[in-house]
Structures are given as C-alpha cells and as structure tokens.
Design an enzyme around this catalytic site. Structure first.
Site, mmCIF file in Angstrom:
data_model
loop_
_atom_site.group_PDB
_atom_site.id
_atom_site.type_symbol
_atom_site.label_atom_id
_atom_site.label_comp_id
_atom_site.label_asym_id
_atom_site.label_seq_id
_atom_site.Cartn_x
_atom_site.Cartn_y
_atom_site.Cartn_z
ATOM 1 N N SER A 8 -22.301 19.501 6.039
ATOM 2 C CA SER A 8 -22.050 19.759 7.504
ATOM 3 C C SER A 8 -21.897 21.196 7.898
ATOM 4 O O SER A 8 -20.845 21.771 7.483
ATOM 5 C CB SER A 8 -21.030 18.804 8.091
ATOM 6 O OG SER A 8 -20.614 19.452 9.464
ATOM 7 N N HIS A 33 -26.631 18.616 8.061
ATOM 8 C CA HIS A 33 -25.868 17.789 9.171
ATOM 9 C C HIS A 33 -25.361 18.633 10.266
ATOM 10 O O HIS A 33 -24.862 19.608 10.150
ATOM 11 C CB HIS A 33 -24.823 16.938 8.454
ATOM 12 C CG HIS A 33 -24.138 15.895 9.261
ATOM 13 N ND1 HIS A 33 -24.802 15.081 9.558
ATOM 14 C CD2 HIS A 33 -23.155 16.107 10.015
ATOM 15 C CE1 HIS A 33 -23.753 14.258 10.475
ATOM 16 N NE2 HIS A 33 -22.789 14.784 10.665
ATOM 17 N N ASP A 35 -23.458 18.665 13.846
ATOM 18 C CA ASP A 35 -22.690 17.927 14.822
ATOM 19 C C ASP A 35 -22.737 18.662 16.144
ATOM 20 O O ASP A 35 -22.097 19.643 16.420
ATOM 21 C CB ASP A 35 -21.117 18.277 14.322
ATOM 22 C CG ASP A 35 -21.113 17.310 12.977
ATOM 23 O OD1 ASP A 35 -21.372 16.174 12.780
ATOM 24 O OD2 ASP A 35 -20.602 17.973 11.639
ATOM 25 N N MET A 37 -21.257 18.521 20.006
ATOM 26 C CA MET A 37 -19.817 17.718 20.713
ATOM 27 C C MET A 37 -19.859 18.210 22.111
ATOM 28 O O MET A 37 -20.303 19.305 22.416
ATOM 29 C CB MET A 37 -18.677 18.077 19.991
ATOM 30 C CG MET A 37 -18.484 17.895 18.520
ATOM 31 S SD MET A 37 -17.098 18.623 17.903
ATOM 32 C CE MET A 37 -17.326 18.153 16.170
ATOM 33 N N HIS A 66 -26.185 14.872 14.626
ATOM 34 C CA HIS A 66 -25.009 13.812 14.887
ATOM 35 C C HIS A 66 -24.792 14.011 16.218
ATOM 36 O O HIS A 66 -23.852 15.141 16.361
ATOM 37 C CB HIS A 66 -23.735 13.724 13.858
ATOM 38 C CG HIS A 66 -22.984 12.950 14.092
ATOM 39 N ND1 HIS A 66 -21.744 13.209 13.441
ATOM 40 C CD2 HIS A 66 -22.470 11.951 15.057
ATOM 41 C CE1 HIS A 66 -20.583 12.377 13.889
ATOM 42 N NE2 HIS A 66 -21.275 11.545 14.806
ATOM 43 N N MET A 68 -22.103 13.659 19.352
ATOM 44 C CA MET A 68 -20.723 13.189 19.489
ATOM 45 C C MET A 68 -20.918 13.590 21.174
ATOM 46 O O MET A 68 -20.022 14.245 21.504
ATOM 47 C CB MET A 68 -19.615 13.940 18.849
ATOM 48 C CG MET A 68 -19.629 12.950 17.525
ATOM 49 S SD MET A 68 -18.714 14.356 16.249
ATOM 50 C CE MET A 68 -19.995 15.508 15.873
ATOM 51 N N MET A 137 -18.246 6.753 10.439
ATOM 52 C CA MET A 137 -17.340 7.788 10.455
ATOM 53 C C MET A 137 -16.044 7.543 9.690
ATOM 54 O O MET A 137 -15.367 6.454 9.890
ATOM 55 C CB MET A 137 -16.966 8.173 11.908
ATOM 56 C CG MET A 137 -17.809 8.770 13.062
ATOM 57 S SD MET A 137 -18.721 10.322 12.091
ATOM 58 C CE MET A 137 -17.409 11.210 11.921
ATOM 59 N N GLY A 142 -14.815 14.617 15.968
ATOM 60 C CA GLY A 142 -14.132 15.750 16.865
ATOM 61 C C GLY A 142 -14.069 17.037 15.846
ATOM 62 O O GLY A 142 -14.085 18.478 16.374
ATOM 63 N N GLY A 144 -13.558 19.026 11.918
ATOM 64 C CA GLY A 144 -13.805 19.099 10.445
ATOM 65 C C GLY A 144 -12.425 19.259 9.836
ATOM 66 O O GLY A 144 -11.529 19.387 10.336
ATOM 67 N N GLY A 145 -12.261 19.013 8.468
ATOM 68 C CA GLY A 145 -11.119 19.165 7.549
ATOM 69 C C GLY A 145 -10.071 18.126 7.928
ATOM 70 O O GLY A 145 -8.875 18.297 7.420
ATOM 71 N N ASP A 175 -19.341 9.925 6.902
ATOM 72 C CA ASP A 175 -19.048 11.543 7.276
ATOM 73 C C ASP A 175 -17.660 11.539 7.644
ATOM 74 O O ASP A 175 -16.884 10.913 8.509
ATOM 75 C CB ASP A 175 -19.836 11.629 8.642
ATOM 76 C CG ASP A 175 -19.798 12.906 9.433
ATOM 77 O OD1 ASP A 175 -18.977 13.812 8.967
ATOM 78 O OD2 ASP A 175 -20.369 13.094 10.705
ATOM 79 N N GLY A 176 -16.805 12.481 6.979
ATOM 80 C CA GLY A 176 -15.553 12.900 7.188
ATOM 81 C C GLY A 176 -14.719 12.837 6.060
ATOM 82 O O GLY A 176 -14.443 11.666 5.334
ATOM 83 N N GLY A 177 -14.037 13.979 5.561
ATOM 84 C CA GLY A 177 -13.170 13.879 4.541
ATOM 85 C C GLY A 177 -13.831 13.702 3.124
ATOM 86 O O GLY A 177 -13.161 12.970 2.221
ATOM 87 N N GLY A 197 -18.222 18.847 5.071
ATOM 88 C CA GLY A 197 -18.050 20.046 5.609
ATOM 89 C C GLY A 197 -17.284 20.848 4.752
ATOM 90 O O GLY A 197 -17.671 21.850 4.168
ATOM 91 N N SER A 198 -15.828 20.895 5.152
ATOM 92 C CA SER A 198 -14.860 21.757 4.752
ATOM 93 C C SER A 198 -15.155 21.809 2.970
ATOM 94 O O SER A 198 -14.852 22.642 2.411
ATOM 95 C CB SER A 198 -13.570 21.385 4.962
ATOM 96 O OG SER A 198 -13.388 20.622 6.130
HETATM 97 C C1 DX5 Z 1 -16.701 15.417 12.512
HETATM 98 C C2 DX5 Z 1 -18.221 15.601 12.013
HETATM 99 C C3 DX5 Z 1 -18.112 15.969 10.512
HETATM 100 C C4 DX5 Z 1 -17.233 17.190 10.048
HETATM 101 C C5 DX5 Z 1 -16.994 16.697 8.788
HETATM 102 O O1 DX5 Z 1 -16.573 14.855 13.761
HETATM 103 O O2 DX5 Z 1 -18.847 14.401 12.648
HETATM 104 O O3 DX5 Z 1 -19.472 15.900 10.222
HETATM 105 O O4 DX5 Z 1 -18.293 18.299 9.952
HETATM 106 O O5 DX5 Z 1 -16.114 17.698 8.128
HETATM 107 P P1 DX5 Z 1 -15.327 17.271 6.838
HETATM 108 O O6 DX5 Z 1 -16.283 16.932 5.783
HETATM 109 O O7 DX5 Z 1 -14.585 18.725 6.732
HETATM 110 O O8 DX5 Z 1 -14.583 16.197 7.175
HETATM 111 ZN ZN ZN Z 2 -20.888 14.581 11.557
#
Ligand code: DX5
Ligand code: ZN
Length: 216
Positions: A8, A33, A35, A37, A66, A68, A137, A142, A144-145, A175-177, A197-198
């Site tokens: 991401s 990916h 994002d 928003m 993606h 949002m 999700m 909303g 990352g991290g 997606d996420g963590g 992402g992170s």
């Molecule tokens: C969060 C996004 C993710 C985000 C994930 O709303 O949809 O794609 O970048 O970030 P990590 O991998 O850091 O949780």
């Molecule tokens: Zn995403």
C-alpha cells in the site's frame, strides 16, 4: 495459486513517489494498492485522481484501487481512465451494490467489494458470485500503521468456506496490520492477497520485506 502481495503506497515517501514506484516495479510485488479517502466515509483524506494519473505512467504493476469514499459509483469512469486493474468499493458505501459491481465490470475493471471489520461476511451471500474479489479490512479504514484486529483470521476462514461451498474462485484480499506473523495466519485461513503498508515502507529494506512476504 501462489498468494499475491500488494504493497500500500499510503505508507510510502510522498516526496519521492516516482522512486518508490520504481522500487515496487523491481520488487516481487504483484500489485500496487492505492488508498483513496474522502474525509467523509473515513476520518482522513489521502490522495486522488491527479496522483493516480501520474502513477499510471510509472507503474508496471497492476493498480489495485481501494475507494474509502461515499458514493463510489460516481467515479467509475474516472477510475477506469487511470488504467486501474481492480476497483474496490465498500459494502457500507453502496446502496445498490449489484448495480455498482456491474458498472465496474462494464468499464473494463475487476470488481472488488470491501467489508469493514464489523460487517459480517454472510451479508455477501447474494452478491459474492458477481464479484472478482472481497477485500476484508483487518483494521478500521482511514489510517496506516494500526493494530491488526485478530478476529480477521476467523473472518477470512468464514469467507473462504463460503467461496468453497459455492464453488467460486473469488479472491480474498486482507488489508491492515499485515506483517510476517499476521500474514502467515491469514494465508493459512485462506487469504489470496496481502496488502501491507507500514510493514513494507517503514522497514530499512522494503524490497526484501516484499520478497519475504511473497515466500510466506
Ligand atoms: C487503511 C488502508 C490500508 C493501509 C494499510 O485504511 O486501507 O491499505 O495502507 O496500512 P498498514 O499495512 O500500515 O496497516
Ligand atoms: Zn487499503
């Protein structure tokens, strides 16, 4: 099928986006990916069409977008024009999900439906046959991290069971963590695509992390 990795870009260095995308081009990443928003559907604003437009000129990997945002059906043509491979809309943002999914496919993209952490997979019973991918999700969208929500593993398993029971080949993306530990558990539960992402971009060697996620 060997699982796919979709880094991401939200966690990338925005001052050097071209360099970051070139790194992804050379890496084992399968997709990028992205994002989007709107500050309404989620409490944050990321980036929009001008960024997608320039990314398309640099990226050699398929773009996994993606959204949002509220009323994502309003932007199907704009997303298609960016050359996106896959357009993910939130279940919670679509009153007429079947119509939206059909329009995404008519515009030449793969269609994904995304579920927030609190939205149960059984709500997909009457739409799953029409979507190419379900994006689960594993954090509240909303930012990352954030910390991985553990129940996402059981949810992935429940979704995989539904897909198998119906004899479909719908992909499951999470997606996420995502890191090595959560990623492994998600793959064992039936995930096909991991977004990270992170964990990728905040590491000293993002390319190596992507290669290692690919080997999980
Ligand atoms: C969060 C996004 C993710 C985000 C994930 O709303 O949809 O794609 O970048 O970030 P990590 O991998 O850091 O949780
Ligand atoms: Zn995403």
């Amino acid at each position: 099928m060997k699982h796919l990795i979709a880094p991401s870009l939200l966690a990338a260095d925005f001052l050097h986006l071209q360099k970051e995308v070139e790194m992804l081009n050379e890496s084992a990443a399968d997709w990028i990916h992205l994002d989007i928003m709107d500050g309404v559907f989620v409490p944050n604003i990321s980036f929009g069409f001008p960024i997608l437009e320039v990314l398309k000129t640099v990226s050699r990997k398929p773009l996994d977008v993606h959204l949002m945002i509220v009323e994502p059906q309003k932007f199907i043509q704009e997303i298609a024009a960016t050359g996106a491979y896959l357009m993910n809309v939130h279940y919670e943002a679509c009153t007429h999900l079947h119509r939206t999914i059909s329009a995404i496919k008519e515009a030449g993209m793969k269609a994904g439906v995304t579920l927030n952490p609190h939205t149960p997979v059984h709500l997909l019973e009457d739409i799953i046959q029409d979507v190419d991918m379900v994006l689960l999700m594993s954090v509240n969208p909303g930012y990352g991290g954030q910390k991985f929500i553990d129940h996402s593993v059981a949810k992935t398993k429940a979704l995989k069971d539904m897909i198998t029971r119906k004899g479909l080949n719908t992909l499951i993306e999470v997606d996420g963590g995502v890191n090595f530990e959560t990623g492994k558990r998600l793959l064992e539960a039936g995930a096909d695509v991991l977004v990270a992402g992170s964990f990728v971009f905040k590491s000293p060697d993002p390319k190596q992390v992507i290669a290692d996620l690919k080997k999980l």
